[in-house]
Design a protein around this motif. Structure first.
Motif, mmCIF file in Angstrom:
data_model
loop_
_atom_site.group_PDB
_atom_site.id
_atom_site.type_symbol
_atom_site.label_atom_id
_atom_site.label_comp_id
_atom_site.label_asym_id
_atom_site.label_seq_id
_atom_site.Cartn_x
_atom_site.Cartn_y
_atom_site.Cartn_z
ATOM 1 N N ILE A 17 0.702 -1.537 0.220
ATOM 2 C CA ILE A 17 0.269 -0.092 0.026
ATOM 3 C C ILE A 17 1.115 1.118 0.143
ATOM 4 O O ILE A 17 0.169 2.593 -0.551
ATOM 5 C CB ILE A 17 -1.214 -0.125 1.164
ATOM 6 C CG1 ILE A 17 -2.174 1.060 0.750
ATOM 7 C CG2 ILE A 17 -0.519 -0.144 2.508
ATOM 8 C CD1 ILE A 17 -3.248 0.121 1.385
ATOM 9 N N LYS A 18 2.737 1.407 -0.089
ATOM 10 C CA LYS A 18 3.142 2.790 0.651
ATOM 11 C C LYS A 18 3.721 2.915 -1.546
ATOM 12 O O LYS A 18 3.871 3.695 -1.085
ATOM 13 C CB LYS A 18 4.698 1.725 0.870
ATOM 14 C CG LYS A 18 4.248 1.571 3.008
ATOM 15 C CD LYS A 18 4.417 1.210 3.719
ATOM 16 C CE LYS A 18 4.288 1.015 5.428
ATOM 17 N NZ LYS A 18 5.305 1.143 6.189
ATOM 18 N N ASP A 19 3.218 1.717 -1.567
ATOM 19 C CA ASP A 19 3.409 2.015 -3.338
ATOM 20 C C ASP A 19 2.880 2.799 -4.157
ATOM 21 O O ASP A 19 2.128 1.962 -4.244
ATOM 22 C CB ASP A 19 4.451 1.343 -4.035
ATOM 23 C CG ASP A 19 5.413 0.992 -5.405
ATOM 24 O OD1 ASP A 19 5.088 2.295 -5.654
ATOM 25 O OD2 ASP A 19 5.718 0.360 -5.724
ATOM 26 N N GLU A 20 3.328 3.626 -4.340
ATOM 27 C CA GLU A 20 1.414 4.484 -5.497
ATOM 28 C C GLU A 20 1.526 3.782 -6.903
ATOM 29 O O GLU A 20 0.273 3.527 -7.258
ATOM 30 C CB GLU A 20 2.262 6.123 -5.235
ATOM 31 C CG GLU A 20 1.918 6.392 -4.550
ATOM 32 C CD GLU A 20 1.553 8.261 -4.420
ATOM 33 O OE1 GLU A 20 1.759 8.449 -5.365
ATOM 34 O OE2 GLU A 20 2.501 8.981 -3.600
ATOM 35 N N ALA B 93 -0.266 0.388 -5.648
ATOM 36 C CA ALA B 93 -1.270 1.212 -5.927
ATOM 37 C C ALA B 93 -2.689 1.204 -6.714
ATOM 38 O O ALA B 93 -3.625 0.773 -6.799
ATOM 39 C CB ALA B 93 -1.386 1.951 -4.603
ATOM 40 N N GLU B 94 -2.189 1.722 -7.635
ATOM 41 C CA GLU B 94 -2.590 2.029 -8.381
ATOM 42 C C GLU B 94 -3.078 1.448 -9.705
ATOM 43 O O GLU B 94 -4.131 0.670 -9.946
ATOM 44 C CB GLU B 94 -2.036 3.181 -9.551
ATOM 45 C CG GLU B 94 -2.747 3.801 -11.004
ATOM 46 C CD GLU B 94 -2.111 5.074 -11.784
ATOM 47 O OE1 GLU B 94 -2.307 5.059 -12.483
ATOM 48 O OE2 GLU B 94 -1.494 5.705 -10.572
ATOM 49 N N ILE B 95 -2.486 -0.184 -9.642
ATOM 50 C CA ILE B 95 -2.403 -0.975 -11.049
ATOM 51 C C ILE B 95 -2.605 -1.961 -9.859
ATOM 52 O O ILE B 95 -4.309 -2.650 -10.734
ATOM 53 C CB ILE B 95 -0.450 -2.275 -11.314
ATOM 54 C CG1 ILE B 95 0.645 -1.059 -11.902
ATOM 55 C CG2 ILE B 95 -0.628 -2.875 -11.427
ATOM 56 C CD1 ILE B 95 1.967 -1.537 -12.064
ATOM 57 N N THR B 96 -2.820 -2.156 -8.564
ATOM 58 C CA THR B 96 -4.007 -3.040 -8.109
ATOM 59 C C THR B 96 -5.077 -3.404 -8.193
ATOM 60 O O THR B 96 -6.375 -3.507 -8.144
ATOM 61 C CB THR B 96 -3.366 -3.295 -7.021
ATOM 62 O OG1 THR B 96 -1.728 -3.431 -6.676
ATOM 63 C CG2 THR B 96 -4.133 -4.393 -5.922
ATOM 64 N N GLY B 97 -5.305 -1.389 -8.173
ATOM 65 C CA GLY B 97 -6.496 -0.958 -8.184
ATOM 66 C C GLY B 97 -7.509 -1.263 -9.667
ATOM 67 O O GLY B 97 -8.376 -1.534 -9.668
#
Length: 151
Positions: A80-83, A86-90
């Motif tokens: 979650i700390k890596d933006e 987190a964007e790719i996962t979303g």
């Protein structure tokens, strides 16, 4: 990426083994085994559960007193700390949910067709069709995550 691949493969194979396991339980009266459940399916089920539990948990030693900390991970690559991650996962989760929502009516119609005509092996096909919904979601999630992660 390797941990995510292993996690997805284990979850997909576990869903397939659960389908076969459920069909063996339902066909208990016609089973040729004394316990009613095929022992090979049961052993594969237990092995997959052990592999998933081993792969899903992380054990870390802390420095000062060398105690073991325990942390559970649902998907191995998510930080979650890596933006960017987190964007790719979303984005991958959004695509997987969209595909599940589009695929579910077709799967339900196929299940209704199977149950109405009661063809041979209709119960195992019903279970596999219902398990294909999360399997498709996992596969779409993995493909989207992999394509965006490798860019």
């Amino acid at each position: 990426m390797k941990n995510l691949t292993i996690a997805i493969l284990l979850r997909v194979s576990l869903l397939i083994i659960i389908c076969f396991y459920l069909s063996e339980i339902i066909n208990f009266s016609t089973s040729k085994y004394s316990i009613g459940i095929n022992p090979y399916i049961f052993i594969a089920f237990i092995i997959l559960l052990l592999l998933m539990s081993r792969q899903q948990h992380v054990y870390k030693k802390s420095r000062p007193n060398e105690t073991i900390r325990y942390r559970e991970k649902i998907l191995p690559e998510f930080n979650i700390k890596d933006e960017r991650e987190a964007e790719i996962t979303g984005y991958a989760a959004k695509n997987a949910l969209s595909f599940i929502l589009m695929f579910t009516p077709f799967a339900m119609a196929f299940v209704a067709y199977l149950l109405y005509y009661e063809k041979p092996f209709s119960m195992i096909l019903t279970f596999l069709t219902m398990a294909s919904i999360p399997i498709i979601g996992l596969v779409v999630y993995y493909i989207t995550y992999r394509n965006d992660y490798l860019k």
